[in-house]
Design a protein around this motif. Sequence first.
Motif, PDB file in Angstrom:
ATOM      1  N   PRO A   1      31.704  57.084  25.678  1.00  0.00           N
ATOM      2  CA  PRO A   1      30.503  56.864  25.114  1.00  0.00           C
ATOM      3  C   PRO A   1      29.397  55.849  25.864  1.00  0.00           C
ATOM      4  CG  PRO A   1      32.057  55.633  23.735  1.00  0.00           C
ATOM      5  CD  PRO A   1      32.829  56.188  25.047  1.00  0.00           C
ATOM      6  N   GLY A   2      28.364  56.228  25.782  1.00  0.00           N
ATOM      7  CA  GLY A   2      27.397  55.335  26.703  1.00  0.00           C
ATOM      8  C   GLY A   2      27.104  55.813  28.296  1.00  0.00           C
ATOM      9  N   PHE A   3      26.305  55.184  28.913  1.00  0.00           N
ATOM     10  CA  PHE A   3      26.068  55.368  30.177  1.00  0.00           C
ATOM     11  C   PHE A   3      27.089  55.083  31.428  1.00  0.00           C
ATOM     12  CE2 PHE A   3      24.131  54.370  34.331  1.00  0.00           C
ATOM     13  CZ  PHE A   3      23.621  55.762  34.827  1.00  0.00           C
ATOM     14  N   TRP A   4      27.455  53.898  31.145  1.00  0.00           N
ATOM     15  CA  TRP A   4      28.692  53.684  32.268  1.00  0.00           C
ATOM     16  C   TRP A   4      30.187  54.186  31.656  1.00  0.00           C
ATOM     17  CZ3 TRP A   4      26.662  51.848  36.355  1.00  0.00           C
ATOM     18  CH2 TRP A   4      25.498  51.221  36.297  1.00  0.00           C
ATOM     19  N   GLY A   5      30.839  54.631  32.718  1.00  0.00           N
ATOM     20  CA  GLY A   5      32.056  55.313  32.438  1.00  0.00           C
ATOM     21  C   GLY A   5      33.290  54.615  33.124  1.00  0.00           C
ATOM     22  N   HIS A   6      33.322  53.257  33.782  1.00  0.00           N
ATOM     23  CA  HIS A   6      34.322  52.793  34.203  1.00  0.00           C
ATOM     24  C   HIS A   6      33.816  51.431  34.721  1.00  0.00           C
ATOM     25  CE1 HIS A   6      38.214  52.439  36.381  1.00  0.00           C
ATOM     26  NE2 HIS A   6      37.462  52.197  37.500  1.00  0.00           N
ATOM     27  N   ALA A   7      34.739  50.491  34.565  1.00  0.00           N
ATOM     28  CA  ALA A   7      34.702  49.168  34.969  1.00  0.00           C
ATOM     29  C   ALA A   7      35.735  48.670  35.941  1.00  0.00           C
ATOM     30  CB  ALA A   7      34.480  48.174  33.747  1.00  0.00           C
ATOM     31  N   ALA A   8      35.769  47.522  36.634  1.00  0.00           N
ATOM     32  CA  ALA A   8      36.546  47.051  37.730  1.00  0.00           C
ATOM     33  C   ALA A   8      36.152  45.768  38.055  1.00  0.00           C
ATOM     34  CB  ALA A   8      36.768  47.793  38.934  1.00  0.00           C
ATOM     35  N   ILE A   9      37.161  45.006  38.802  1.00  0.00           N
ATOM     36  CA  ILE A   9      36.880  43.639  39.041  1.00  0.00           C
ATOM     37  C   ILE A   9      37.108  43.501  40.712  1.00  0.00           C
ATOM     38  CG2 ILE A   9      37.880  41.188  38.895  1.00  0.00           C
ATOM     39  CD1 ILE A   9      38.511  41.781  36.292  1.00  0.00           C
ATOM     40  N   TRP A  10      36.350  42.821  41.595  1.00  0.00           N
ATOM     41  CA  TRP A  10      36.316  42.685  42.708  1.00  0.00           C
ATOM     42  C   TRP A  10      37.194  41.160  42.984  1.00  0.00           C
ATOM     43  CZ3 TRP A  10      34.923  44.692  47.484  1.00  0.00           C
ATOM     44  CH2 TRP A  10      35.016  43.725  48.582  1.00  0.00           C
ATOM     45  N   ILE A  11      38.426  41.466  43.230  1.00  0.00           N
ATOM     46  CA  ILE A  11      39.059  40.186  43.216  1.00  0.00           C
ATOM     47  C   ILE A  11      38.805  39.224  44.554  1.00  0.00           C
ATOM     48  CG2 ILE A  11      41.251  40.964  42.015  1.00  0.00           C
ATOM     49  CD1 ILE A  11      42.668  41.045  44.746  1.00  0.00           C
ATOM     50  N   GLY A  12      38.325  39.740  45.649  1.00  0.00           N
ATOM     51  CA  GLY A  12      37.843  39.030  46.910  1.00  0.00           C
ATOM     52  C   GLY A  12      38.778  39.234  47.842  1.00  0.00           C
ATOM     53  N   SER A  13      38.215  38.793  49.098  1.00  0.00           N
ATOM     54  CA  SER A  13      38.927  38.833  50.254  1.00  0.00           C
ATOM     55  C   SER A  13      40.013  37.770  50.493  1.00  0.00           C
ATOM     56  CB  SER A  13      37.926  39.007  51.498  1.00  0.00           C
ATOM     57  OG  SER A  13      37.219  37.949  51.516  1.00  0.00           O
ATOM     58  N   GLU A  14      40.598  37.884  51.535  1.00  0.00           N
ATOM     59  CA  GLU A  14      41.437  36.769  52.208  1.00  0.00           C
ATOM     60  C   GLU A  14      40.872  35.426  52.277  1.00  0.00           C
ATOM     61  OE1 GLU A  14      44.590  35.539  55.815  1.00  0.00           O
ATOM     62  OE2 GLU A  14      44.147  37.524  55.529  1.00  0.00           O
ATOM     63  N   PRO A  15      39.493  35.472  53.016  1.00  0.00           N
ATOM     64  CA  PRO A  15      38.782  34.114  53.043  1.00  0.00           C
ATOM     65  C   PRO A  15      38.335  33.525  51.883  1.00  0.00           C
ATOM     66  CG  PRO A  15      38.083  35.834  54.791  1.00  0.00           C
ATOM     67  CD  PRO A  15      38.943  36.576  53.921  1.00  0.00           C
ATOM     68  N   GLU A  16      37.956  34.418  50.776  1.00  0.00           N
ATOM     69  CA  GLU A  16      37.466  33.938  49.617  1.00  0.00           C
ATOM     70  C   GLU A  16      38.914  33.357  48.814  1.00  0.00           C
ATOM     71  OE1 GLU A  16      34.267  36.347  47.295  1.00  0.00           O
ATOM     72  OE2 GLU A  16      35.490  37.755  48.657  1.00  0.00           O
ATOM     73  N   LEU A  17      39.642  34.085  48.746  1.00  0.00           N
ATOM     74  CA  LEU A  17      41.173  33.524  48.272  1.00  0.00           C
ATOM     75  C   LEU A  17      41.463  32.278  48.606  1.00  0.00           C
ATOM     76  CD1 LEU A  17      42.834  36.974  47.350  1.00  0.00           C
ATOM     77  CD2 LEU A  17      41.050  35.448  45.903  1.00  0.00           C
ATOM     78  N   LYS A  18      41.434  32.116  49.963  1.00  0.00           N
ATOM     79  CA  LYS A  18      41.560  30.781  50.867  1.00  0.00           C
ATOM     80  C   LYS A  18      40.738  29.773  50.344  1.00  0.00           C
ATOM     81  CE  LYS A  18      44.378  32.400  54.946  1.00  0.00           C
ATOM     82  NZ  LYS A  18      44.343  32.465  55.945  1.00  0.00           N
ATOM     83  N   ALA A  19      39.536  30.091  50.190  1.00  0.00           N
ATOM     84  CA  ALA A  19      38.514  29.177  49.678  1.00  0.00           C
ATOM     85  C   ALA A  19      38.636  28.628  48.474  1.00  0.00           C
ATOM     86  CB  ALA A  19      37.217  29.691  50.195  1.00  0.00           C
ATOM     87  N   LEU A  20      39.212  29.610  47.629  1.00  0.00           N
ATOM     88  CA  LEU A  20      39.488  29.175  46.113  1.00  0.00           C
ATOM     89  C   LEU A  20      40.947  28.343  45.951  1.00  0.00           C
ATOM     90  CD1 LEU A  20      38.518  32.568  44.255  1.00  0.00           C
ATOM     91  CD2 LEU A  20      37.509  29.985  44.140  1.00  0.00           C
ATOM     92  N   GLY A  21      41.697  28.440  47.141  1.00  0.00           N
ATOM     93  CA  GLY A  21      42.756  27.462  47.149  1.00  0.00           C
ATOM     94  C   GLY A  21      44.170  28.175  46.330  1.00  0.00           C
ATOM     95  N   ILE A  22      43.908  29.523  46.310  1.00  0.00           N
ATOM     96  CA  ILE A  22      44.914  30.409  45.790  1.00  0.00           C
ATOM     97  C   ILE A  22      45.688  31.510  46.590  1.00  0.00           C
ATOM     98  CG2 ILE A  22      44.102  30.196  43.302  1.00  0.00           C
ATOM     99  CD1 ILE A  22      42.845  32.928  43.444  1.00  0.00           C
ATOM    100  N   TRP A  23      45.400  31.329  47.875  1.00  0.00           N
ATOM    101  CA  TRP A  23      45.974  32.359  48.872  1.00  0.00           C
ATOM    102  C   TRP A  23      47.452  32.245  48.932  1.00  0.00           C
ATOM    103  CZ3 TRP A  23      45.051  36.842  50.664  1.00  0.00           C
ATOM    104  CH2 TRP A  23      45.765  37.337  51.791  1.00  0.00           C
ATOM    105  N   ASN A  24      47.935  31.013  48.692  1.00  0.00           N
ATOM    106  CA  ASN A  24      49.298  30.926  48.773  1.00  0.00           C
ATOM    107  C   ASN A  24      50.071  30.732  47.396  1.00  0.00           C
ATOM    108  OD1 ASN A  24      49.874  30.839  51.579  1.00  0.00           O
ATOM    109  ND2 ASN A  24      48.765  28.618  51.654  1.00  0.00           N
TER     110      ASN A  24
END
Length: 191
Positions: A21-44
């Motif tokens: 129902p409704g206009f939108w049919g799907h949802a997802a999450i962009w988890i980020g690239s390697e540099p983003e995950l390193k900047a967040l301190g969770i790459w390891n």
Amino acid sequence: LRAGDILLEKTPFRLTDLLIPGFWGHAAIWIGSEPELKALGIWNHPLVTKYHTPIRQGHVIVEALRPGVSMNPLEHFLNIDAMAILRVRNLELDAEAKAAVILQALRQVGKAYDFNFDVETSDTIVCSELIYQVYTAIDWPTQKALGRATISPDHIAQRALNGGPLQLVAFYRDGARVDREPLENMALLVA
């Protein structure tokens, strides 16, 4: 796109979009690239290290599809007619909260598809339930259907309206970016 962004899509040529129902049919999450995950301190972080190869190969979207929750490249996601990019307000200011969101999204990978569309179960999941399970601090609207509490992609979009916790970062329709009053234009489509 930034780590933690929510993506909504519309693909009217897919049968599943006709059933949702409704206009939108799907949802997802962009988890980020390697540099983003390193900047967040969770790459390891152990949860991220097991996905190093797919992330490096561009599989940075977590989405629930009929085969289950998986990580896919943006190109896989972009066979669409419309897309909205939503971002949680003030999440950019809290790296620890953003890291927790990404880790929670990765915890969903491998779960089976929820053919009952029941947000009150967490062992199986559909695309909008993925957002519901990852962003637990947001008060999500749900509705009863067949005796179950459900959440649709339109419910997610609604949280970007009227000063809600999400902000619309970008809106594309019919292959073009909507630059003139994008929030107002999206609001007209949301049930």
